[in-house]
Scaffold this motif. Structure first.
Motif, PDB file in Angstrom:
ATOM      1  N   LYS A   9     -44.270-128.910   2.473  1.00  0.00           N
ATOM      2  CA  LYS A   9     -45.553-129.493   2.873  1.00  0.00           C
ATOM      3  C   LYS A   9     -45.368-130.493   4.008  1.00  0.00           C
ATOM      4  CE  LYS A   9     -49.867-130.999   0.787  1.00  0.00           C
ATOM      5  NZ  LYS A   9     -50.559-131.346  -0.476  1.00  0.00           N
ATOM      6  N   ASP A  10     -44.288-131.288   3.971  1.00  0.00           N
ATOM      7  CA  ASP A  10     -44.041-132.236   5.054  1.00  0.00           C
ATOM      8  C   ASP A  10     -43.825-131.513   6.374  1.00  0.00           C
ATOM      9  OD1 ASP A  10     -44.367-134.560   3.623  1.00  0.00           O
ATOM     10  OD2 ASP A  10     -42.240-134.911   3.293  1.00  0.00           O
ATOM     11  N   GLN A  11     -43.093-130.398   6.335  1.00  0.00           N
ATOM     12  CA  GLN A  11     -42.883-129.626   7.564  1.00  0.00           C
ATOM     13  C   GLN A  11     -44.212-129.115   8.109  1.00  0.00           C
ATOM     14  OE1 GLN A  11     -40.142-126.650   6.130  1.00  0.00           O
ATOM     15  NE2 GLN A  11     -38.349-127.766   6.888  1.00  0.00           N
ATOM     16  N   LEU A  12     -45.067-128.639   7.213  1.00  0.00           N
ATOM     17  CA  LEU A  12     -46.361-128.116   7.641  1.00  0.00           C
ATOM     18  C   LEU A  12     -47.259-129.214   8.202  1.00  0.00           C
ATOM     19  CD1 LEU A  12     -47.119-125.578   4.773  1.00  0.00           C
ATOM     20  CD2 LEU A  12     -46.468-125.063   7.138  1.00  0.00           C
ATOM     21  N   LYS A  13     -47.190-130.406   7.603  1.00  0.00           N
ATOM     22  CA  LYS A  13     -47.979-131.518   8.123  1.00  0.00           C
ATOM     23  C   LYS A  13     -47.566-131.858   9.550  1.00  0.00           C
ATOM     24  CE  LYS A  13     -48.994-133.774   3.690  1.00  0.00           C
ATOM     25  NZ  LYS A  13     -48.722-134.954   2.837  1.00  0.00           N
ATOM     26  N   LEU A  14     -46.254-131.898   9.787  1.00  0.00           N
ATOM     27  CA  LEU A  14     -45.777-132.195  11.137  1.00  0.00           C
ATOM     28  C   LEU A  14     -46.170-131.092  12.109  1.00  0.00           C
ATOM     29  CD1 LEU A  14     -42.227-133.633  10.345  1.00  0.00           C
ATOM     30  CD2 LEU A  14     -44.198-134.900  11.203  1.00  0.00           C
ATOM     31  N   ALA A  15     -46.137-129.853  11.638  1.00  0.00           N
ATOM     32  CA  ALA A  15     -46.518-128.732  12.503  1.00  0.00           C
ATOM     33  C   ALA A  15     -48.004-128.794  12.843  1.00  0.00           C
ATOM     34  CB  ALA A  15     -46.183-127.406  11.816  1.00  0.00           C
ATOM     35  N   PHE A  16     -48.835-129.075  11.849  1.00  0.00           N
ATOM     36  CA  PHE A  16     -50.271-129.144  12.122  1.00  0.00           C
ATOM     37  C   PHE A  16     -50.602-130.345  13.004  1.00  0.00           C
ATOM     38  CE2 PHE A  16     -54.696-130.305  11.151  1.00  0.00           C
ATOM     39  CZ  PHE A  16     -55.302-129.119  11.563  1.00  0.00           C
ATOM     40  N   ASN A  17     -49.912-131.444  12.792  1.00  0.00           N
ATOM     41  CA  ASN A  17     -50.092-132.622  13.640  1.00  0.00           C
ATOM     42  C   ASN A  17     -49.834-132.269  15.100  1.00  0.00           C
ATOM     43  OD1 ASN A  17     -50.339-135.643  13.929  1.00  0.00           O
ATOM     44  ND2 ASN A  17     -48.256-135.408  14.662  1.00  0.00           N
ATOM     45  N   LEU A  18     -48.788-131.480  15.344  1.00  0.00           N
ATOM     46  CA  LEU A  18     -48.487-131.066  16.714  1.00  0.00           C
ATOM     47  C   LEU A  18     -49.506-130.043  17.205  1.00  0.00           C
ATOM     48  CD1 LEU A  18     -46.632-131.245  19.147  1.00  0.00           C
ATOM     49  CD2 LEU A  18     -45.157-129.506  18.103  1.00  0.00           C
ATOM     50  N   TYR A  19     -49.918-129.143  16.325  1.00  0.00           N
ATOM     51  CA  TYR A  19     -50.926-128.152  16.698  1.00  0.00           C
ATOM     52  C   TYR A  19     -52.175-128.826  17.270  1.00  0.00           C
ATOM     53  CZ  TYR A  19     -54.927-125.051  16.019  1.00  0.00           C
ATOM     54  OH  TYR A  19     -56.087-124.332  16.218  1.00  0.00           O
ATOM     55  N   CYS A  20     -52.578-129.913  16.645  1.00  0.00           N
ATOM     56  CA  CYS A  20     -53.789-130.620  17.088  1.00  0.00           C
ATOM     57  C   CYS A  20     -53.647-131.181  18.493  1.00  0.00           C
ATOM     58  CB  CYS A  20     -54.108-131.770  16.129  1.00  0.00           C
ATOM     59  SG  CYS A  20     -54.595-131.252  14.475  1.00  0.00           S
ATOM     60  N   ASP A  77     -50.642-123.586   4.042  1.00  0.00           N
ATOM     61  CA  ASP A  77     -51.203-123.857   5.376  1.00  0.00           C
ATOM     62  C   ASP A  77     -52.651-124.321   5.253  1.00  0.00           C
ATOM     63  OD1 ASP A  77     -48.836-122.941   6.468  1.00  0.00           O
ATOM     64  OD2 ASP A  77     -49.620-120.960   6.985  1.00  0.00           O
ATOM     65  N   ARG A  78     -53.415-123.613   4.449  1.00  0.00           N
ATOM     66  CA  ARG A  78     -54.825-123.946   4.262  1.00  0.00           C
ATOM     67  C   ARG A  78     -54.984-125.311   3.597  1.00  0.00           C
ATOM     68  NH1 ARG A  78     -57.908-119.332   5.062  1.00  0.00           N
ATOM     69  NH2 ARG A  78     -56.669-117.409   5.174  1.00  0.00           N
ATOM     70  N   GLU A  79     -54.075-125.602   2.653  1.00  0.00           N
ATOM     71  CA  GLU A  79     -54.137-126.885   1.966  1.00  0.00           C
ATOM     72  C   GLU A  79     -53.905-128.037   2.931  1.00  0.00           C
ATOM     73  OE1 GLU A  79     -51.619-129.207  -1.533  1.00  0.00           O
ATOM     74  OE2 GLU A  79     -51.822-127.013  -1.636  1.00  0.00           O
ATOM     75  N   VAL A  80     -52.920-127.888   3.820  1.00  0.00           N
ATOM     76  CA  VAL A  80     -52.646-128.923   4.815  1.00  0.00           C
ATOM     77  C   VAL A  80     -53.827-129.048   5.773  1.00  0.00           C
ATOM     78  CG1 VAL A  80     -51.185-129.508   6.802  1.00  0.00           C
ATOM     79  CG2 VAL A  80     -50.139-128.761   4.653  1.00  0.00           C
ATOM     80  N   TRP A  81     -54.378-127.922   6.202  1.00  0.00           N
ATOM     81  CA  TRP A  81     -55.566-127.933   7.072  1.00  0.00           C
ATOM     82  C   TRP A  81     -56.685-128.749   6.430  1.00  0.00           C
ATOM     83  CZ3 TRP A  81     -57.032-125.605  11.784  1.00  0.00           C
ATOM     84  CH2 TRP A  81     -58.403-125.566  12.031  1.00  0.00           C
TER      85      TRP A  81
END
Length: 277
Positions: A9-20, A77-81
């Protein structure tokens, strides 16, 4: 963080943060920021780039434009979104400090964009430094997310000089704490149009076309005529993602736009609100 197994989940958070904070056209494995994040979380640049495109498949502004992303986003992914959309401020701060911790663990200097290096906070107490640091992180996230959404161009004039661009809040920072960092509460505007929008001298109608205040229309200055009156009725350049929230625009028309105030009781100008996708 290692590359073995499923994404954490931490990896996904960092990825979504960059996606934004990256425009859609920069979601590829050659992007230096993607390469840097891949090193920090123990993934390949290709895997990170693929994950960012997975996030794009969840973004209505992307899918409604005919682009689809990869279309195989996971439940996590959806949960982090959903977590980001529920609390932008909390997640932006958490990702910034997680990124700093990972850099320290890798023996790297802090990111050149890190607020403690970009701003001299040495004269402040520890508690004040923390507050200022968090404020800079929030401002940096919102600015990068909004400018990336609009491809680094003012959505009214098309200006692309970054030093003259503002990530402008639709509903002011002070009036909606929950949406201070929500990119859908932002527009990329030139400094002039930001000021006009902030003071309610211009607004956007339900079709995202510019409405100019009557207060400006009575002005005789040639500059006002050229820079502001001529944009009346012009449609903004739509963002790649994070479309302006209809509710935020409705509030701007009712609470900020000076013509609505002049009408009394905060009534809106005479147009109806429809959903913007």
């Amino acid at each position: 963080m290692t590359s073995a197994g499923r994404w954490t989940k931490d990896q996904l958070k960092l990825a979504f943060n960059l996606y934004c904070q990256l425009s859609f056209g920069k979601l590829h494995s050659r992007n230096p920021e993607i390469i840097e994040l891949a090193k920090l979380i123990g993934r390949t640049p290709s895997a990170v780039a693929m994950k960012l495109v997975n996030f794009a498949s969840l973004d209505p502004a992307i899918t409604n434009s005919g682009r689809s992303g990869l279309g195989n986003a996971s439940s996590l992914d959806r949960e982090v979104w959903e977590e980001f959309h529920a609390d932008w401020e909390k997640l932006a701060l958490a990702c910034a400090f997680l990124n700093q911790r990972l850099r320290a663990e890798h023996g790297n200097r802090l990111d050149p964009q890190d607020v403690n290096e970009a701003f001299d906070l040495s004269d402040f107490t520890g508690e004040t430094r923390q507050v200022l640091t968090e404020q800079r992180i929030k401002q940096n996230f919102f600015r990068r997310a909004v400018l990336a959404s609009y491809r680094g161009r003012c959505c009214i004039s098309g200006l692309s000089e970054s030093r003259l661009l503002i990530a402008s809040h639709i509903v002011p920072w002070s009036k909606d704490k929950a949406n201070r960092l929500n990119p859908s509460n932002g527009l990329c505007l030139s400094a002039l149009h930001d000021k006009a929008f902030d003071h309610g001298l211009i607004t956007l109608d339900e079709k995202l076309c510019v409405v100019v205040s009557d207060e400006l229309k009575i002005k005789k200055e040639s500059f006002i005529q050229t820079a502001l009156l001529e944009i009346e009725g012009k449609s903004i350049e739509f963002p790649e993602r994070f479309s302006p929230g209809p509710g935020f625009l409705e509030r701007h028309r009712a609470e900020i736009f000076v013509d609505a105030k002049a009408n009394g009781s905060g009534k809106q100008p005479s147009f109806t609100l429809t959903a913007v996708t």
